[in-house]
Motif scaffolding. Structure first.
Motif, PDB file in Angstrom:
ATOM      1  N   HIS A   1      -7.805  -5.928   2.380  1.00 57.28           N
ATOM      2  CA  HIS A   1      -7.274  -5.508   3.688  1.00 57.28           C
ATOM      3  C   HIS A   1      -8.167  -4.460   4.337  1.00 57.28           C
ATOM      4  O   HIS A   1      -8.386  -4.457   5.542  1.00 57.28           O
ATOM      5  CB  HIS A   1      -5.875  -4.894   3.535  1.00 57.28           C
ATOM      6  CG  HIS A   1      -4.856  -5.850   3.013  1.00 57.28           C
ATOM      7  ND1 HIS A   1      -3.642  -5.444   2.513  1.00 57.28           N
ATOM      8  CD2 HIS A   1      -4.871  -7.201   2.921  1.00 57.28           C
ATOM      9  CE1 HIS A   1      -2.956  -6.504   2.131  1.00 57.28           C
ATOM     10  NE2 HIS A   1      -3.670  -7.583   2.364  1.00 57.28           N
TER      11      HIS A   1
ATOM     12  N   GLU B   1       1.772  -7.433   2.208  1.00 60.92           N
ATOM     13  CA  GLU B   1       2.486  -6.152   2.105  1.00 60.92           C
ATOM     14  C   GLU B   1       3.922  -6.401   1.651  1.00 60.92           C
ATOM     15  O   GLU B   1       4.461  -5.666   0.819  1.00 60.92           O
ATOM     16  CB  GLU B   1       2.475  -5.378   3.427  1.00 60.92           C
ATOM     17  CG  GLU B   1       1.097  -5.134   4.065  1.00 60.92           C
ATOM     18  CD  GLU B   1       0.072  -4.431   3.180  1.00 60.92           C
ATOM     19  OE1 GLU B   1       0.393  -4.096   2.029  1.00 60.92           O
ATOM     20  OE2 GLU B   1      -1.071  -4.239   3.642  1.00 60.92           O
TER      21      GLU B   1
ATOM     22  N   GLU C   1      -5.328  -4.672  -1.446  1.00 65.15           N
ATOM     23  CA  GLU C   1      -5.552  -3.586  -0.486  1.00 65.15           C
ATOM     24  C   GLU C   1      -7.029  -3.448  -0.144  1.00 65.15           C
ATOM     25  O   GLU C   1      -7.386  -3.151   0.990  1.00 65.15           O
ATOM     26  CB  GLU C   1      -5.039  -2.241  -1.013  1.00 65.15           C
ATOM     27  CG  GLU C   1      -3.575  -2.184  -1.413  1.00 65.15           C
ATOM     28  CD  GLU C   1      -2.581  -2.498  -0.313  1.00 65.15           C
ATOM     29  OE1 GLU C   1      -2.961  -3.043   0.733  1.00 65.15           O
ATOM     30  OE2 GLU C   1      -1.390  -2.210  -0.522  1.00 65.15           O
TER      31      GLU C   1
ATOM     32  N   ASP D   1      -4.975   1.347   4.752  1.00 62.43           N
ATOM     33  CA  ASP D   1      -5.180   0.653   3.475  1.00 62.43           C
ATOM     34  C   ASP D   1      -6.255   1.374   2.669  1.00 62.43           C
ATOM     35  O   ASP D   1      -6.178   1.450   1.438  1.00 62.43           O
ATOM     36  CB  ASP D   1      -5.552  -0.819   3.682  1.00 62.43           C
ATOM     37  CG  ASP D   1      -4.365  -1.641   4.165  1.00 62.43           C
ATOM     38  OD1 ASP D   1      -3.983  -1.469   5.336  1.00 62.43           O
ATOM     39  OD2 ASP D   1      -3.814  -2.427   3.388  1.00 62.43           O
TER      40      ASP D   1
ATOM     41  N   MET E   1       0.832  -1.194   0.000  1.00 60.65           N
ATOM     42  CA  MET E   1       0.000   0.000   0.000  1.00 60.65           C
ATOM     43  C   MET E   1       0.857   1.229   0.000  1.00 60.65           C
ATOM     44  O   MET E   1       2.063   1.143  -0.195  1.00 60.65           O
ATOM     45  CB  MET E   1      -0.838   0.008   1.261  1.00 60.65           C
ATOM     46  CG  MET E   1      -0.087   0.219   2.519  1.00 60.65           C
ATOM     47  SD  MET E   1      -1.152  -0.024   3.918  1.00 60.65           S
ATOM     48  CE  MET E   1      -1.256  -1.759   3.888  1.00 60.65           C
ATOM     49  N   TYR E   2       0.219   2.329   0.243  1.00 63.99           N
ATOM     50  CA  TYR E   2       0.849   3.446   0.860  1.00 63.99           C
ATOM     51  C   TYR E   2       1.799   4.250   0.014  1.00 63.99           C
ATOM     52  O   TYR E   2       2.881   4.594   0.441  1.00 63.99           O
ATOM     53  CB  TYR E   2       1.609   3.010   2.127  1.00 63.99           C
ATOM     54  CG  TYR E   2       1.006   1.860   2.832  1.00 63.99           C
ATOM     55  CD1 TYR E   2      -0.316   1.939   3.253  1.00 63.99           C
ATOM     56  CD2 TYR E   2       1.720   0.703   3.049  1.00 63.99           C
ATOM     57  CE1 TYR E   2      -0.886   0.879   3.908  1.00 63.99           C
ATOM     58  CE2 TYR E   2       1.139  -0.352   3.714  1.00 63.99           C
ATOM     59  CZ  TYR E   2      -0.156  -0.264   4.133  1.00 63.99           C
ATOM     60  OH  TYR E   2      -0.709  -1.314   4.782  1.00 63.99           O
TER      61      TYR E   2
HETATM   62 FE   LIG Z   1      -2.484  -3.497   2.553  1.00 67.46          FE
END
Ligand SMILES: [Fe+2]
Ligand SMILES: [Fe+2]
Lengths: 330, 250
Positions: A174, A88, A171, A142, A1-2
């Motif tokens: 999640h 992840e 994601e 997420d 993610m992210y």
């Molecule tokens: Fe995630």
């Protein structure tokens, strides 16, 4: 993610105008740029930095959640958390591979992370003191990642766009799983519900910061938008996230820690949306610059894993070399 | 309900839970990203099998306990995993060897369980054998790479063998309950398992250039609920939330 709003991109190019115009024409025609295609140096370096930051965020992001694997309160939750943290790591792996197509190695990127030169999402510099944080991270972090990343599935750089399609599916799983965890706490004992509210109070503002600086302060956004690396500005994505998340909190009886949050029917071209309070940008920059509660611990943990693992990687190389020599001699 | 069968099923479940717990401690701290994926993957297999086994134990016992009651709400002396699986990770060499020892045992165990007179366990053996065979391959490859890698890795591998080999004997220990199961055709003959296990380990050790140590004295106790001191710390982490919030559901 992210992936996070990019921090400190470099927009200098040495290419002549004809080259740049031809490149822009391909971008405007929505053609995907592939690894061997000519591209402006700044396009390449922006992507390397962006994909690298994204990959590092996946990897560092394993730590705050990994913190609860051995303490997960049921076997079902334990298995779900292990699988999530493993996902992840998998995202990190695809993303490093996507960045490698631009001519940078995983080792180089790792060194930049460990030396503090490369950034990762500021959100992971906050601690996870309670089990509720595992749910809140899935739900908000997420969730914010999805807002950022769904448009990246249409990113002009082919390998990144394709990696994002696969990553986004995971994601959103999640996100649902995290929300379900928080929902379950809210339906539980008074103590569990308080744990969920406390966690939301701590993560709400940092998750809004995940979208990066406000559009008025973000210098690189224009070029990233022109090259269709990004499709929406930081503030547009942040607003979408607020509008999607506030009703989810209400539904399970939680309240956002923002006294200025209110419905505004005129927002979003008359479709309505939430006005929200001022983000503490001093806190954001403080954390980006290394002074969040967990910055030092995160890098220390990654560095320890890397240093402690050096003999293992060396042994694997030495063994592979011996095998190759034997094959060559045979 | 069969008390001896319940007893042995809980022992096997405990082996899987604790083994998975130790592996899961590596998540995010592995020597390379690929191992940050494979160790949790193996932990997932083991904890998944533990869940199936605890649920079966709960059915055998028929007193309304759940998989989580077994996993979380017993005291130190009630866990009956073998000592091998609770040994601390120490380093990557110790971890890979510990998992190889255990997985090799389980591989031959599940293989012979295809013929078990217990239908539930026989059904489980078909899924479990696929998973555990991967563990044997993966950990075996690492034991070879590290044993025959650099001088440093060979030293660490040989330290691991010295430290862990004394715990392997307990894998083949047969108590009254297990003997009962063996007599009824539920569980395999353990002398035979030992031979199969030894042959596999010997072959890997030849490739890894490792020598089998002389074991002065085999360490056992786990099957009777007598654990090493590290185990209490493991349980303190494992059980923290259900103990701190009795009766809460998660
Ligand atoms: Fe995630
Ligand atoms: Fe991810």
């Amino acid at each position: 993610m992210y992936s996070q709003g990019l921090i400190g991109a470099d927009d200098k190019t040495a290419e002549d105008q004809a080259f740049l115009d031809a490149f822009q024409k391909r971008i405007d025609a929505e053609e995907k740029i592939e690894p061997n295609d000519p591209m402006p140096a700044a396009y390449r370096s922006t992507l390397i930095r962006m994909i690298g930051q994204h990959a590092h965020s996946e990897i560092v992001g394993m730590l705050p959640e990994g913190n609860w694997i051995t303490r997960a309160p049921s076997l079902r939750r334990k298995v779900a958390l292990l699988a999530k943290v493993q996902d992840e790591g998998g995202h990190g792996l695809y993303l490093y591979s996507a960045a490698e197509t631009l001519g940078v190695s995983r080792e180089q990127m790792t060194e930049e992370l460990l030396s503090g030169k490369a950034k990762y999402s500021s959100i992971f510099n906050y601690p996870t003191p309670t089990w509720a944080d595992i749910g809140t991270i899935g739900w908000l972090v997420d969730g914010a990642a999805i807002m950022n990343q769904v448009p990246l599935c249409r990113c002009s750089y082919g390998p990144y766009a394709r990696a994002m399609i696969r990553v986004c599916k995971e994601e959103s799983f999640h996100q649902r799983q995290g929300y379900e965890l928080v929902q379950n706490l809210c339906a539980g004992t008074t103590e569990q519900k308080a744990m969920a509210q406390d966690s939301l109070n701590r993560w709400w503002w940092p998750s809004l910061m995940m979208f990066g600086p406000s559009d008025t302060d973000s210098q690189h956004s224009d070029l990233s938008m022109k090259w269709k690396i990004k499709r929406f500005t930081n503030d547009e994505l942040r607003q979408k996230f607020v509008d999607a998340t506030v009703p989810q909190a209400k539904l399970i009886g939680l309240s956002m820690p923002d006294a200025d949050l209110k419905w505004n029917a005129d927002k979003n071209n008359g479709q309505g949306g939430y006005d929200f309070g001022a983000i503490d940008w001093d806190e954001f920059w403080r954390v980006v610059k290394g002074h969040g509660m967990m910055n030092k611990d995160r890098i220390k943990a990654r560095k320890k894993a890397w240093d402690d693992g050096a003999w293992v990687r060396e042994a694997a190389q030495a063994y592979a070399k011996k095998q190759n020599t034997q094959v060559a001699a045979a | 309900m069969s008390a001896p069968l319940l007893h042995t099923v809980v022992q096997i479940a405990d082996d899987h839970l604790i083994s998975g717990h130790r592996l899961s401690e590596w998540c995010g701290h592995a020597p390379m990203l690929e191992e940050d994926l494979s160790m949790p993957n193996m932990a997932l297999d083991l904890i998944g099998q533990a869940r199936t086994l605890y649920s079966y134990a709960a059915r055998l016992e028929n007193k309304g306990r759940t998989e989580d009651d077994f996993a979380y709400l017993r005291t130190d002396r009630e866990y009956q995993n073998c000592l091998l699986v609770e040994r601390p990770n120490t380093d990557f060499a110790h971890t890979m060897l510990r998992q190889l020892y255990f997985a090799t045992y389980m591989k031959f165990f599940w293989e012979s369980m295809h013929e078990s007179s217990d239908e539930t366990l026989s059904a489980l053996s078909h899924k479990a054998i696929k998973e555990i065979s991967y563990h044997v391959r993966h950990c075996g490859e690492w034991v070879v790479r590290l044993g025959d890698g650099t001088t440093e890795s060979a030293e660490k591998m040989s330290d691991a063998v010295q430290a862990l080999h004394p715990y392997t004997e307990e894998l083949f220990e047969v108590d009254e309950s297990r003997q009962h199961g063996i007599d009824k055709g539920i569980f395999p003959d353990h002398a035979n398992l030992k031979t199969q296990w030894q042959n596999t380990i010997d072959a890997i050790f030849v490739q890894a250039k490792l020598t089998l140590p002389e074991i002065g004295f085999a360490q056992t106790g786990g099957r009777k609920g007598l654990h090493t001191e590290d185990f209490g710390m493991l349980l303190a982490q494992l059980q923290y939330l259900p103990r701190a919030y009795p009766g809460a559901s998660w």
